[in-house]
Design a protein around this motif. Structure first.
Motif, PDB file in Angstrom:
ATOM      1  N   SER A   1      63.342 -83.739 -91.686  1.00 58.39           N
ATOM      2  CA  SER A   1      64.976 -84.546 -92.307  1.00 58.39           C
ATOM      3  C   SER A   1      65.133 -84.755 -91.404  1.00 58.39           C
ATOM      4  CB  SER A   1      64.923 -83.363 -93.043  1.00 58.39           C
ATOM      5  OG  SER A   1      65.954 -82.765 -93.160  1.00 58.39           O
ATOM      6  N   ILE A   2      66.607 -84.970 -91.459  1.00 59.53           N
ATOM      7  CA  ILE A   2      67.618 -86.115 -90.366  1.00 59.53           C
ATOM      8  C   ILE A   2      68.811 -85.523 -90.605  1.00 59.53           C
ATOM      9  CG2 ILE A   2      68.383 -87.315 -88.792  1.00 59.53           C
ATOM     10  CD1 ILE A   2      65.717 -88.554 -89.877  1.00 59.53           C
ATOM     11  N   THR A   3      69.578 -84.734 -90.179  1.00 58.95           N
ATOM     12  CA  THR A   3      70.868 -84.112 -90.122  1.00 58.95           C
ATOM     13  C   THR A   3      71.128 -83.801 -88.926  1.00 58.95           C
ATOM     14  OG1 THR A   3      70.443 -82.746 -91.136  1.00 58.95           O
ATOM     15  CG2 THR A   3      72.718 -82.501 -90.697  1.00 58.95           C
ATOM     16  N   ILE A   4      72.614 -85.669 -88.792  1.00 58.48           N
ATOM     17  CA  ILE A   4      72.666 -85.957 -87.315  1.00 58.48           C
ATOM     18  C   ILE A   4      74.059 -84.879 -87.334  1.00 58.48           C
ATOM     19  CG2 ILE A   4      74.558 -87.808 -86.615  1.00 58.48           C
ATOM     20  CD1 ILE A   4      71.437 -88.795 -86.816  1.00 58.48           C
ATOM     21  N   ASP A   5      74.242 -84.475 -86.046  1.00 60.43           N
ATOM     22  CA  ASP A   5      75.157 -83.304 -84.830  1.00 60.43           C
ATOM     23  C   ASP A   5      76.679 -83.929 -84.738  1.00 60.43           C
ATOM     24  OD1 ASP A   5      74.256 -84.233 -82.615  1.00 60.43           O
ATOM     25  OD2 ASP A   5      73.202 -82.200 -82.324  1.00 60.43           O
ATOM     26  N   SER A   6      77.545 -83.323 -84.098  1.00 59.50           N
ATOM     27  CA  SER A   6      78.623 -83.831 -83.257  1.00 59.50           C
ATOM     28  C   SER A   6      78.187 -84.560 -82.059  1.00 59.50           C
ATOM     29  CB  SER A   6      79.406 -82.670 -83.731  1.00 59.50           C
ATOM     30  OG  SER A   6      79.377 -81.918 -82.131  1.00 59.50           O
ATOM     31  N   ALA A   7      77.236 -84.224 -82.452  1.00 61.83           N
ATOM     32  CA  ALA A   7      77.009 -84.984 -80.570  1.00 61.83           C
ATOM     33  C   ALA A   7      75.868 -86.129 -80.940  1.00 61.83           C
ATOM     34  CB  ALA A   7      76.077 -84.144 -79.537  1.00 61.83           C
ATOM     35  N   ARG A   8      76.111 -87.041 -82.073  1.00 57.48           N
ATOM     36  CA  ARG A   8      75.424 -87.754 -83.085  1.00 57.48           C
ATOM     37  C   ARG A   8      73.695 -87.647 -82.381  1.00 57.48           C
ATOM     38  NH1 ARG A   8      79.672 -88.999 -80.368  1.00 57.48           N
ATOM     39  NH2 ARG A   8      78.927 -89.097 -78.652  1.00 57.48           N
ATOM     40  N   ASN A   9      73.141 -86.610 -82.085  1.00 59.59           N
ATOM     41  CA  ASN A   9      71.421 -86.511 -82.415  1.00 59.59           C
ATOM     42  C   ASN A   9      70.977 -86.077 -83.855  1.00 59.59           C
ATOM     43  OD1 ASN A   9      71.615 -87.597 -79.532  1.00 59.59           O
ATOM     44  ND2 ASN A   9      72.919 -85.377 -78.724  1.00 59.59           N
ATOM     45  N   PRO A  10      69.908 -85.944 -83.998  1.00 61.27           N
ATOM     46  CA  PRO A  10      69.648 -85.231 -85.230  1.00 61.27           C
ATOM     47  C   PRO A  10      69.046 -83.597 -84.566  1.00 61.27           C
ATOM     48  CG  PRO A  10      67.527 -86.861 -84.185  1.00 61.27           C
ATOM     49  CD  PRO A  10      68.828 -87.077 -83.498  1.00 61.27           C
ATOM     50  N   GLU A  11      68.953 -83.012 -86.072  1.00 59.56           N
ATOM     51  CA  GLU A  11      68.435 -81.940 -85.366  1.00 59.56           C
ATOM     52  C   GLU A  11      67.446 -81.555 -86.143  1.00 59.56           C
ATOM     53  OE1 GLU A  11      71.491 -79.125 -87.812  1.00 59.56           O
ATOM     54  OE2 GLU A  11      72.881 -79.402 -86.322  1.00 59.56           O
ATOM     55  N   LYS A  12      66.012 -81.379 -85.375  1.00 61.06           N
ATOM     56  CA  LYS A  12      64.304 -81.598 -86.101  1.00 61.06           C
ATOM     57  C   LYS A  12      63.425 -80.691 -85.061  1.00 61.06           C
ATOM     58  CE  LYS A  12      63.158 -86.134 -86.291  1.00 61.06           C
ATOM     59  NZ  LYS A  12      62.890 -87.797 -85.962  1.00 61.06           N
ATOM     60  N   SER A  13      62.732 -81.121 -85.854  1.00 59.98           N
ATOM     61  CA  SER A  13      61.703 -79.977 -85.267  1.00 59.98           C
ATOM     62  C   SER A  13      60.232 -80.625 -84.576  1.00 59.98           C
ATOM     63  CB  SER A  13      60.713 -78.864 -86.661  1.00 59.98           C
ATOM     64  OG  SER A  13      60.286 -79.766 -87.423  1.00 59.98           O
ATOM     65  N   ALA A  14      59.818 -80.319 -83.963  1.00 58.67           N
ATOM     66  CA  ALA A  14      58.554 -81.228 -83.358  1.00 58.67           C
ATOM     67  C   ALA A  14      57.472 -80.301 -83.827  1.00 58.67           C
ATOM     68  CB  ALA A  14      59.318 -81.017 -81.799  1.00 58.67           C
ATOM     69  N   VAL A  15      56.503 -81.201 -83.261  1.00 60.69           N
ATOM     70  CA  VAL A  15      54.925 -80.763 -84.189  1.00 60.69           C
ATOM     71  C   VAL A  15      54.367 -80.286 -82.773  1.00 60.69           C
ATOM     72  CG1 VAL A  15      54.743 -81.018 -85.998  1.00 60.69           C
ATOM     73  CG2 VAL A  15      54.488 -82.994 -84.739  1.00 60.69           C
ATOM     74  N   VAL A  16      53.001 -79.889 -82.817  1.00 62.71           N
ATOM     75  CA  VAL A  16      52.287 -79.984 -81.812  1.00 62.71           C
ATOM     76  C   VAL A  16      51.005 -80.506 -82.641  1.00 62.71           C
ATOM     77  CG1 VAL A  16      50.925 -78.600 -79.261  1.00 62.71           C
ATOM     78  CG2 VAL A  16      53.820 -77.649 -80.335  1.00 62.71           C
ATOM     79  N   LEU A  17      50.731 -81.875 -81.406  1.00 65.80           N
ATOM     80  CA  LEU A  17      48.968 -81.821 -81.598  1.00 65.80           C
ATOM     81  C   LEU A  17      47.829 -81.849 -80.708  1.00 65.80           C
ATOM     82  CD1 LEU A  17      50.321 -85.690 -82.317  1.00 65.80           C
ATOM     83  CD2 LEU A  17      49.583 -84.000 -84.305  1.00 65.80           C
ATOM     84  N   GLU A  18      47.108 -81.010 -81.157  1.00 64.08           N
ATOM     85  CA  GLU A  18      45.523 -80.952 -80.040  1.00 64.08           C
ATOM     86  C   GLU A  18      44.924 -81.890 -80.368  1.00 64.08           C
ATOM     87  OE1 GLU A  18      43.102 -77.167 -81.507  1.00 64.08           O
ATOM     88  OE2 GLU A  18      42.330 -77.399 -79.574  1.00 64.08           O
ATOM     89  N   ILE A  19      43.993 -82.009 -79.738  1.00 57.46           N
ATOM     90  CA  ILE A  19      43.016 -82.832 -79.260  1.00 57.46           C
ATOM     91  C   ILE A  19      41.549 -82.490 -79.652  1.00 57.46           C
ATOM     92  CG2 ILE A  19      41.951 -84.995 -77.440  1.00 57.46           C
ATOM     93  CD1 ILE A  19      44.904 -85.724 -77.329  1.00 57.46           C
ATOM     94  N   LYS A  20      41.200 -83.071 -80.855  1.00 55.83           N
ATOM     95  CA  LYS A  20      39.496 -82.600 -80.440  1.00 55.83           C
ATOM     96  C   LYS A  20      38.660 -84.248 -81.393  1.00 55.83           C
ATOM     97  CE  LYS A  20      40.784 -77.879 -82.319  1.00 55.83           C
ATOM     98  NZ  LYS A  20      40.548 -77.236 -84.099  1.00 55.83           N
TER      99      LYS A  20
ATOM    100  N   ARG B   1      40.053 -86.911 -82.060  1.00 51.41           N
ATOM    101  CA  ARG B   1      41.463 -87.522 -82.809  1.00 51.41           C
ATOM    102  C   ARG B   1      42.429 -86.716 -82.670  1.00 51.41           C
ATOM    103  NH1 ARG B   1      41.057 -90.180 -87.366  1.00 51.41           N
ATOM    104  NH2 ARG B   1      42.750 -89.053 -88.314  1.00 51.41           N
ATOM    105  N   ALA B   2      44.209 -86.604 -83.207  1.00 51.83           N
ATOM    106  CA  ALA B   2      45.125 -85.675 -83.247  1.00 51.83           C
ATOM    107  C   ALA B   2      45.208 -84.707 -83.954  1.00 51.83           C
ATOM    108  CB  ALA B   2      46.333 -86.219 -82.369  1.00 51.83           C
ATOM    109  N   LYS B   3      44.975 -83.593 -84.268  1.00 55.93           N
ATOM    110  CA  LYS B   3      44.992 -82.910 -84.924  1.00 55.93           C
ATOM    111  C   LYS B   3      45.957 -81.811 -84.771  1.00 55.93           C
ATOM    112  CE  LYS B   3      40.849 -83.443 -86.843  1.00 55.93           C
ATOM    113  NZ  LYS B   3      39.616 -83.620 -85.669  1.00 55.93           N
ATOM    114  N   TYR B   4      47.012 -81.717 -85.487  1.00 61.61           N
ATOM    115  CA  TYR B   4      47.799 -80.358 -85.901  1.00 61.61           C
ATOM    116  C   TYR B   4      47.927 -79.129 -85.042  1.00 61.61           C
ATOM    117  CZ  TYR B   4      51.615 -77.838 -88.650  1.00 61.61           C
ATOM    118  OH  TYR B   4      52.429 -76.943 -88.179  1.00 61.61           O
ATOM    119  N   ALA B   5      48.543 -79.242 -84.906  1.00 63.01           N
ATOM    120  CA  ALA B   5      48.429 -77.455 -84.324  1.00 63.01           C
ATOM    121  C   ALA B   5      49.666 -76.682 -84.193  1.00 63.01           C
ATOM    122  CB  ALA B   5      48.399 -77.604 -82.824  1.00 63.01           C
ATOM    123  N   ALA B   6      50.730 -77.222 -84.304  1.00 59.46           N
ATOM    124  CA  ALA B   6      51.757 -75.948 -84.460  1.00 59.46           C
ATOM    125  C   ALA B   6      53.160 -77.030 -85.135  1.00 59.46           C
ATOM    126  CB  ALA B   6      51.943 -74.811 -83.410  1.00 59.46           C
ATOM    127  N   THR B   7      53.714 -76.145 -85.594  1.00 58.69           N
ATOM    128  CA  THR B   7      54.956 -77.046 -85.912  1.00 58.69           C
ATOM    129  C   THR B   7      56.450 -75.925 -85.284  1.00 58.69           C
ATOM    130  OG1 THR B   7      54.876 -77.398 -87.457  1.00 58.69           O
ATOM    131  CG2 THR B   7      57.497 -77.409 -87.141  1.00 58.69           C
TER     132      THR B   7
END
Lengths: 379, 332, 305
Positions: free
Chosen positions: A348-367, A370-376
């Motif tokens: 989900s993208i919401t642009i803040d007053s500095a014109r940047n989005p507030e977003k979360s990031a995911v961390v992927l683990e390589i196994k 292949r890259a697999k989802y590990a955490a948000t």
């Protein structure tokens, strides 16, 4: 006489070369969006991937009747990975191609160069994947749809400290790349603040192929992991070098790792490594799943995070044009600034007053290659 | 006395002329074309300056991008430091901007010239391809030093303190005023006693030395002047681009400069002017060709060298008389 | 201490690759007095020829199933790459340098820079700019000597490079072709009077130098894991520095220069800073050219008036 004829031949050849050009005029029944990207040169794959995804987003909107009753046309110009060329390309997109808005550049330094022109001409620009904070500071017409380096560095520091319980990390950064330097700084600050220790800092330059000196030095420190905030080609080679020198430390990194070629180059040497990214194909929303499937169907390969961001940048821009109801620069800027809870492929993208989005990031683990989802990790 | 007056009158007319054309260009042309016109002017400065050492003197430098970098960084940094002081002194406005800009450009020229001297003194003992390769080495070292200088932004580049970048001082008027000044300076050197000595060095250095020509001193001087002009071009480039990166001054930039003087003709000032303009226009026109562009560019270089290694004009100069008499005048 | 030994071992293996490439520069400079800038691209094309040859011979399937590539096929890959590069080197000489045989010395230099640009950009078009992983034509075996890791790849690189250099030494000093090359490099016109065809000899020189560069390209790929179309630029320049350091035109000099440059790079990167690795190599070039342009093993030649 002979030399004379030769000189005329040379003149004719030069004229013929300078005649190689084309003239395009914007038609009134279409809306032109300009995209400037490295389509040639040694960072071409970034531009090419982004361009494919942008065109997918635009084609989907055009198939549904376009925006404001008009079809949307994307004009892509090459920057050759050069900042002067980026400024030239943006000027031409505005003046000759009559673009109402711009998408572009992956590399922050080129977004800065092009962004300054866009800002001066009051043409809104959305960069898909330039993560350096300075980019949107250029002015009120410059937006982005990706998270920033300081945030990404914090994400990995938090993950390393809290999830992996690491205490001592070595950094191996690319000093020819401002992205890598910024990310390394952010990681260093956050990791130290969380009680960890940076035991060694080593560096390389983009395009280097020999990393054995640096890896040997790190081997002789007591680091538990190596933070490598670089691009995939060097990261893959670093992983192989570490394997060859019998260094069994996990590597940590950022979204620069995100490319299918990472696994081709690094292979099993990457197993057990982690990196932060904009989205994880295996833990995606239905919208993202559809994008991944469509992209695979069309281009025969899985999209990278850069591709996903290109798609989102185009989608956010098209949505703003729809909401603005016109293509005038200031109206479009206001509409972009008002983007709220836009459901994109990368979240989900919401642009803040500095014109940047507030977003979360995911961390992927390589196994297993292949890259697999590990955490948000949330902001 | 009257000659002096005539000179002042002519100079004033030229300055007014450039100003008038500049105003016309800015009023009528789209910014995209204006940008190409500016790049063409900067190219002309680079080509004419490089022509003095590579063409007239025959000492091949393939690392001039390094001197351009020194000029660009010095001018950008000086401009940023001077601007507040000068606008405090003379008030903000066109005058203090003009003074700041030109002082910054001159600082860039001086630094580049000094660097040229420092590089030139040891290197110019070498000849031909050895000299070429040493200048290449120096050019790369200069770039790598900027790449590792944190105070100047290292790899990120230098953009001043303002997030919107360096002030866009570079305008048609300033670029072409400098073009005129530099072309005149180089022309006066080339067709003076010194210029003949330089040509003598190109044709046969040992013979020139035997004729009591101070070859080393002349070569170093020419090299330093040539580096200084590259420095001016760097300063103009920095303030057009609103920011500079070490990557802007790679080896390819030096190659671009060489292509300019080779297209026009080694040892010809008018040739260098034509080459500089040609390169700016052609590279832009070929943008649509994407990856083919650089292939054609390289092919052009190879074909010119094989078919016509002396360039379009060779060492001749283009002049109106040449057309009037339908015959190339012999070199003065 | 083990760190120092490790850096030295890595430096020597990198250095022997530089040495192989440096030989091409040195030989061409010997006969033509030309810095063959396109040599770095011949090296790149050699690496890619090896890449495609190995792929064609089915290395991907073998690699995925965990089997190693048969040694005789690895030899085939090496020979194919050497042949491709030798042909390319000779073609470049024929098309771009031979027409300029009597031009001023700087004209072929610029042409060489142009050829280098041309080949590099063609490489980006044909091979794509994406870095590729080099196929593992040699399965890696690691030996651990008290913390110092030596792989069979490093040993092979060293052995192949030395074998090729010894072979070249014999070719130049013990065969008629070598004698012709030396004659041409001493005096082209006099050699012609002695019944040597200079064009053929120069062609052979390019072929041999280019074939060695191709071998260097394959070893480089094995050692450095990835290849890309711009890999030649910096590597080639450093190999040239090695040739100058050892004494340009001098074959043992190129070998010595290569090893020294490899060592210095690795030690600078390991103990000073990798950021200054390239700068110091260029500095070595400048210092050697200014203080002793004939190089370590070179002979001072008096300039003729």
């Amino acid at each position: 006489m002979r030399t004379n004829r030769r000189s005329w031949l040379a003149i004719a050849a030069l004229l013929a070369l300078s005649g190689v050009s084309s003239c395009k005029k914007g038609k009134s029944d279409e809306i032109v969006i300009g995209h400037y990207a490295s389509m040639s040169g040694n960072t071409a794959h970034y531009g090419q991937d982004t361009d494919k995804a942008i065109r997918m987003a635009v084609d989907e909107v055009n198939a549904g009747g376009g925006v404001l009753g008009k079809q949307v046309k994307v004009v892509t110009l090459d920057t050759r990975g050069d900042s002067a060329e980026a400024a030239n390309a943006v000027t031409r997109l505005i003046d000759v191609e009559k673009s109402v808005a711009l998408l572009g550049e992956v590399a922050s330094s080129l977004s800065l160069s092009g962004g300054r022109v866009a800002q001066r001409r009051k043409v809104p620009m959305v960069t898909p994947s330039s993560t350096n904070p300075k980019v949107t500071e250029v002015g009120d017409h410059i937006f982005r749809v990706c998270f920033l380096d300081p945030f990404q560095g914090k994400v990995m520091a938090k993950f390393a400290r809290e999830n992996l319980k690491l205490e001592r990390v070595a950094i191996l950064k690319d000093v020819k790349n401002d992205y890598s330097i910024g990310l390394a700084e952010a990681f260093k600050g956050s990791f130290s603040a969380l009680g960890g220790k940076i035991v060694m800092e080593q560096s390389y330059g983009q395009g280097d192929t020999d990393f054995s000196a640096q890896v040997t030095a790190i081997k002789n420190s007591d680091a538990q992991a190596i933070f490598v905030p670089g691009y995939y080609a060097e990261v893959g080679a670093i992983a192989r070098t570490a394997q060859r020198l019998d260094v069994k430390l996990p590597l940590l990194g950022g979204d620069g790792w995100d490319a299918p070629d990472l696994f081709k180059i690094g292979g099993d040497a990457l197993n057990g490594s982690y990196y932060s990214n904009h989205f994880a194909p295996d833990a995606a929303t239905p919208k993202a799943k559809k994008f991944v499937a469509d992209f695979k169907a069309k281009h025969g390969a899985e999209p990278t995070g850069l591709g996903a961001l290109g798609y989102d940048a185009a989608a956010v821009l098209l949505d703003a044009i729809k909401r603005a109801g016109k293509t005038d620069g200031d109206a479009l800027r206001d509409a972009l600034a008002a983007t709220k809870d836009f459901e994109g492929v990368t979240g989900s993208i919401t642009i803040d007053s500095a014109r940047n989005p507030e977003k979360s990031a995911v961390v992927l683990e390589i196994k297993d290659g292949r890259a697999k989802y590990a955490a948000t990790v949330n902001p | 006395m009257t000659r002096w007056l005539v000179r002042v009158a002519v100079s004033t007319a030229v300055v007014a002329g450039i100003y008038g054309i500049g105003a016309g260009v800015e009023a009528t042309m789209i910014e995209y074309v204006q940008r190409i016109v500016l790049i063409a002017g900067i190219n002309v400065i680079l080509a004419v300056g490089l022509g003095l050492i590579n063409g007239t003197t025959g000492q091949f430098s393939i690392g001039h991008a390094g001197f351009m970098a020194i000029g660009a960084y010095t001018a950008a940094f000086t401009g940023v430091q001077l601007a507040p002081a000068l606008s405090g002194l003379a008030g903000a406005g066109a005058l203090s901007e003009a003074v700041t800009f030109n002082l910054a450009l001159l600082a860039g020229a001086v630094m580049a010239g000094v660097a040229g001297l420092l590089v030139g003194i040891p290197s110019l003992r070498l000849k031909g391809d050895y000299l070429a390769i040493v200048t290449l080495g120096f050019g790369e070292i200069i770039r790598l030093l900027f790449n590792n200088t944190q105070a100047l932004g290292a790899a990120t580049g230098y953009f001043g303190n303002d997030p919107s970048g360096l002030p866009p001082y570079t305008s048609f008027f300033w670029v072409y005023l400098w073009v005129v000044v530099i072309v005149l300076v180089i022309r006066n050197i080339t067709f003076s006693q010194t210029g003949r000595s330089l040509t003598a060095i190109r044709e046969d250095e040992i013979a020139a030395e035997a004729m009591a020509t101070p070859t080393t001193r002349l070569k170093v001087t020419a090299f330093s002047i040539s580096a200084a002009t590259a420095g001016i071009a760097g300063g103009l480039f920095a303030h057009m681009q609103s920011g500079i990166r070490p990557e802007d001054f790679k080896f390819e930039k030096s190659i671009d400069m060489i292509v300019m003087i080779i297209i026009g003709g080694l040892g010809s000032i008018t040739g260098a002017i034509i080459g500089g303009i040609f390169l700016a226009v052609t590279l832009e026109l070929m943008r649509d060709l994407q990856e083919w562009r650089l292939i054609l560019y390289a092919l052009l270089l190879v074909v010119i060298m094989i078919v016509r290694p002396q360039g379009l004009l060779g060492t001749r100069e283009l002049s109106l008389a040449m057309f009037a008499r339908k015959k190339a005048p012999s070199k003065p | 201490m083990s760190q120092f030994i490790q850096q030295v071992i890595n430096g020597l293996s990198l250095g022997s690759i530089y040495a192989l490439i440096a030989l091409g520069y040195t030989m061409v400079y010997g006969v033509l007095k030309l810095i063959n800038f396109a040599h770095s691209e011949v090296f790149m094309v050699g690496a890619y020829s090896g890449f495609y040859a190995a792929t064609f011979l089915g290395i991907d399937a073998l690699d995925q199933s965990g089997q190693s590539f048969p040694l005789y096929l690895a030899l085939v890959v090496l020979i194919v790459a050497m042949l491709v590069s030798a042909t390319l080197g000779m073609t470049i000489e024929r098309l771009a340098y031979r027409p300029l045989r009597n031009a001023p010395r700087l004209t072929p230099l610029i042409t060489a820079i142009g050829m280098s640009l041309l080949l590099q950009n063609l490489g980006m078009l044909i091979f794509t700019p994406n870095p590729r992983r080099y196929p593992p034509i040699l399965r890696e075996v690691r030996f651990d000597f008290g913390g110092v890791i030596v792989t069979n790849i490093k040993l092979t690189i060293f052995a192949v490079a030395m074998a090729l250099m010894v072979g070249l030494w014999f070719l130049v000093n013990r065969t008629w072709t070598g004698r012709a090359m030396r004659a041409v490099s001493m005096n082209l016109d006099a050699a012609r009077l002695m019944g040597i065809d200079p064009d053929r000899t120069i062609g052979k020189t390019f072929a041999i130098g280019s074939a060695l560069a191709a071998a260097g390209g394959i070893l480089f790929g094995l050692d450095q894991i990835t290849i890309n179309p711009t890999m030649g630029t910096l590597t080639g320049l450093k190999a040239f520095v090695a040739a100058v350091l050892g004494g340009i035109g001098n074959i043992p000099g190129a070998a010595l220069g290569g090893l020294l440059i490899g060592l210095s790079e690795q030690l600078v990167a390991g103990y000073i800073s990798p950021d200054y690795r390239d700068a110091i190599t260029f500095l070595i070039l400048i210092v050697i050219l200014i203080l002793r342009p004939e190089g370590i093993l070179g002979v001072v030649r008096q300039e003729k008036v």
